[in-house]
Scaffold this motif. Structure first.
Motif, short mmCIF file in Angstrom:
data_model
loop_
_atom_site.label_atom_id
_atom_site.label_comp_id
_atom_site.label_asym_id
_atom_site.label_seq_id
_atom_site.Cartn_x
_atom_site.Cartn_y
_atom_site.Cartn_z
N SER A 1 0.84 -1.21 0.00
CA SER A 1 0.00 0.00 0.00
C SER A 1 0.86 1.25 0.00
N SER A 2 1.97 1.21 0.74
CA SER A 2 2.87 2.35 0.81
C SER A 2 3.58 2.58 -0.53
N ASP A 3 3.92 1.47 -1.22
CA ASP A 3 4.52 1.59 -2.56
C ASP A 3 3.52 2.25 -3.52
N ALA A 4 2.24 1.85 -3.41
CA ALA A 4 1.20 2.44 -4.26
C ALA A 4 1.05 3.94 -3.97
N ALA A 5 1.07 4.30 -2.68
CA ALA A 5 0.95 5.71 -2.28
C ALA A 5 2.12 6.52 -2.81
N ALA A 6 3.32 5.95 -2.73
CA ALA A 6 4.52 6.63 -3.24
C ALA A 6 4.43 6.80 -4.76
N THR A 7 3.86 5.82 -5.43
CA THR A 7 3.67 5.88 -6.89
C THR A 7 2.70 7.00 -7.26
N PHE A 8 1.60 7.09 -6.52
CA PHE A 8 0.64 8.19 -6.74
C PHE A 8 1.34 9.54 -6.62
N LYS A 9 2.10 9.71 -5.54
CA LYS A 9 2.74 11.01 -5.29
C LYS A 9 3.81 11.33 -6.34
N GLY A 10 4.60 10.31 -6.69
CA GLY A 10 5.66 10.51 -7.69
C GLY A 10 5.11 10.80 -9.07
N LEU A 11 4.08 10.05 -9.47
CA LEU A 11 3.51 10.25 -10.81
C LEU A 11 2.73 11.55 -10.92
N ASN A 12 2.18 11.99 -9.81
CA ASN A 12 1.51 13.30 -9.79
C ASN A 12 2.49 14.39 -10.25
N GLU A 13 3.75 14.22 -9.83
CA GLU A 13 4.82 15.15 -10.20
C GLU A 13 5.34 14.86 -11.62
N LEU A 14 5.65 13.59 -11.87
CA LEU A 14 6.28 13.19 -13.14
C LEU A 14 5.35 13.43 -14.33
N TRP A 15 4.08 13.12 -14.15
CA TRP A 15 3.09 13.29 -15.22
C TRP A 15 2.39 14.66 -15.15
N GLU A 16 2.85 15.49 -14.21
CA GLU A 16 2.33 16.87 -14.06
C GLU A 16 0.79 16.91 -14.00
N LEU A 17 0.22 16.15 -13.05
CA LEU A 17 -1.24 16.04 -12.95
C LEU A 17 -1.86 17.14 -12.08
N GLY A 18 -1.05 17.70 -11.16
CA GLY A 18 -1.53 18.80 -10.33
C GLY A 18 -2.63 18.43 -9.35
N LEU A 19 -2.64 17.17 -8.90
CA LEU A 19 -3.67 16.73 -7.94
C LEU A 19 -3.26 17.10 -6.52
N THR A 20 -4.26 17.34 -5.66
CA THR A 20 -3.97 17.62 -4.25
C THR A 20 -3.74 16.31 -3.51
N ILE A 21 -3.18 16.39 -2.31
CA ILE A 21 -2.95 15.19 -1.49
C ILE A 21 -4.28 14.51 -1.16
N ASP A 22 -5.34 15.31 -0.93
CA ASP A 22 -6.66 14.73 -0.63
C ASP A 22 -7.21 13.97 -1.83
N GLU A 23 -6.99 14.52 -3.02
CA GLU A 23 -7.45 13.83 -4.24
C GLU A 23 -6.69 12.51 -4.44
N LEU A 24 -5.39 12.52 -4.14
CA LEU A 24 -4.60 11.30 -4.26
C LEU A 24 -5.06 10.25 -3.25
N ALA A 25 -5.38 10.70 -2.02
CA ALA A 25 -5.86 9.77 -0.98
C ALA A 25 -7.19 9.14 -1.39
N GLU A 26 -8.03 9.94 -2.02
CA GLU A 26 -9.34 9.45 -2.49
C GLU A 26 -9.16 8.38 -3.57
N LEU A 27 -8.23 8.63 -4.48
CA LEU A 27 -7.91 7.64 -5.51
C LEU A 27 -7.34 6.36 -4.88
N GLY A 28 -6.52 6.55 -3.84
CA GLY A 28 -5.91 5.42 -3.14
C GLY A 28 -6.94 4.45 -2.60
N ALA A 29 -8.08 4.97 -2.15
CA ALA A 29 -9.15 4.13 -1.59
C ALA A 29 -9.70 3.16 -2.62
N GLU A 30 -9.54 3.48 -3.90
CA GLU A 30 -10.04 2.59 -4.97
C GLU A 30 -9.14 1.36 -5.14
#
Length: 284
Positions: A102-131
């Motif tokens: 789960s932590s690897d997935a969370a790190a992937t969300f955060k890293g790709l948000n930057e790498l793919w320039e998605l501009g998502l907030t931490i709350d939006e990433l957490a919401e996606l994580g629940a899926e």
């Protein structure tokens, strides 16, 4: 290559309230991060492939991997036309009750948000994580929190009193489904979540140690006597508080002095292959 740290978590409390109509269990638990972490490396690809490489052979390198699922979800949801090569330098034991995947997935969300320039907030990433998985939302935030629902409803609380954490993982696999299946809620000893919050908020180390509780522990201890003997060893060597994390099989001990930490680690060496002494992180 972009690197993101993916820390492990432990449960200071874990309560199961009831079975939900959707088949999941309603939980209430207090989780906190510890200073044992995987390192997730992300490298941009010009095609749309998602590749996974791990330093641990037991980590799947296909769609079963939660980091892969995180990348795929972002790629599809936001119509990303780039790919990524994900390298997981695995330090957290696999299938241990420490939320490594789960932590690897969370790190992937955060890293790709930057790498793919998605501009998502931490709350939006957490919401996606629940899926993807019930611990992913917590891992996106890190720190210390009460998790409710399936684990996706997060309420942040203060960091716990500082302490050493000894993690011991026996070389067995535990089926989370079998543990939940063996749980008889009417007979279970439920944790006192409110008391644990109070202990943390008032920085009361002794009260925190005295309130550690996991409703799944008795089931896993019956199924796997090895877990029980590790717990007994830790108590015998003088740990301040001992508890199984998640559905197991990892057991952790809280200790305040370095000398006693060393003594317990040495005492466990003959019993258990994977033993780690780390610090509570607890802060976001």
């Amino acid at each position: 290559m972009l690197y993101v740290k993916a820390p492990a978590k432990i449960n200071l409390t874990l309560d199961v309230l009831h079975k939900r109509p959707d088949g999941y269990h309603e939980v209430e638990m207090i989780m906190t991060t510890v200073d044992l972490a995987d390192r997730v490396g992300l490298e941009l690809r010009e095609d749309t492939d998602i590749l996974i490489h791990s330093t641990n052979n037991f980590v799947p390198d296909d769609q079963r991997n939660l980091a892969y699922q995180a990348a795929k979800l972002l790629q599809e949801r936001f119509h990303v036309t780039k790919g990524v090569a994900i390298t997981i330098d695995k330090q957290i034991p696999v299938a241990a009750g420490l939320a490594g995947g789960s932590s690897d997935a969370a790190a992937t969300f955060k890293g790709l948000n930057e790498l793919w320039e998605l501009g998502l907030t931490i709350d939006e990433l957490a919401e996606l994580g629940a899926e993807i998985g019930s611990d992913v939302s917590f891992c996106v935030y890190g720190g210390t929190a009460i998790a409710r629902g399936r684990g996706e409803k997060i309420e942040h609380i203060s960091a716990p009193p500082s302490s050493w954490v000894i993690l011991a993982k026996p070389s067995i696999g535990v089926s989370t489904a079998a543990v939940y299946g063996g749980l008889k809620l009417e007979d279970a000893k439920h944790p006192n979540t409110a008391r644990m919050v109070e202990a943390i908020e008032t920085n009361d180390y002794d009260k925190m140690c005295g309130t550690l509780s996991n409703v799944l522990e008795s089931v896993t201890l019956q199924l796997h006597p090895e877990v029980s003997s590790i717990k007994e060893q830790m108590q015998r060597f003088g740990a301040d508080g001992v508890l199984m994390s998640g559905s197991g099989p990892t057991v952790f001990a809280l200790v305040q002095t370095e000398a006693r930490t060393t003594r317990i680690v040495n005492g466990l060496k003959g019993f258990c292959d994977e033993v780690y002494a780390v610090r509570l992180l607890g802060d976001r």
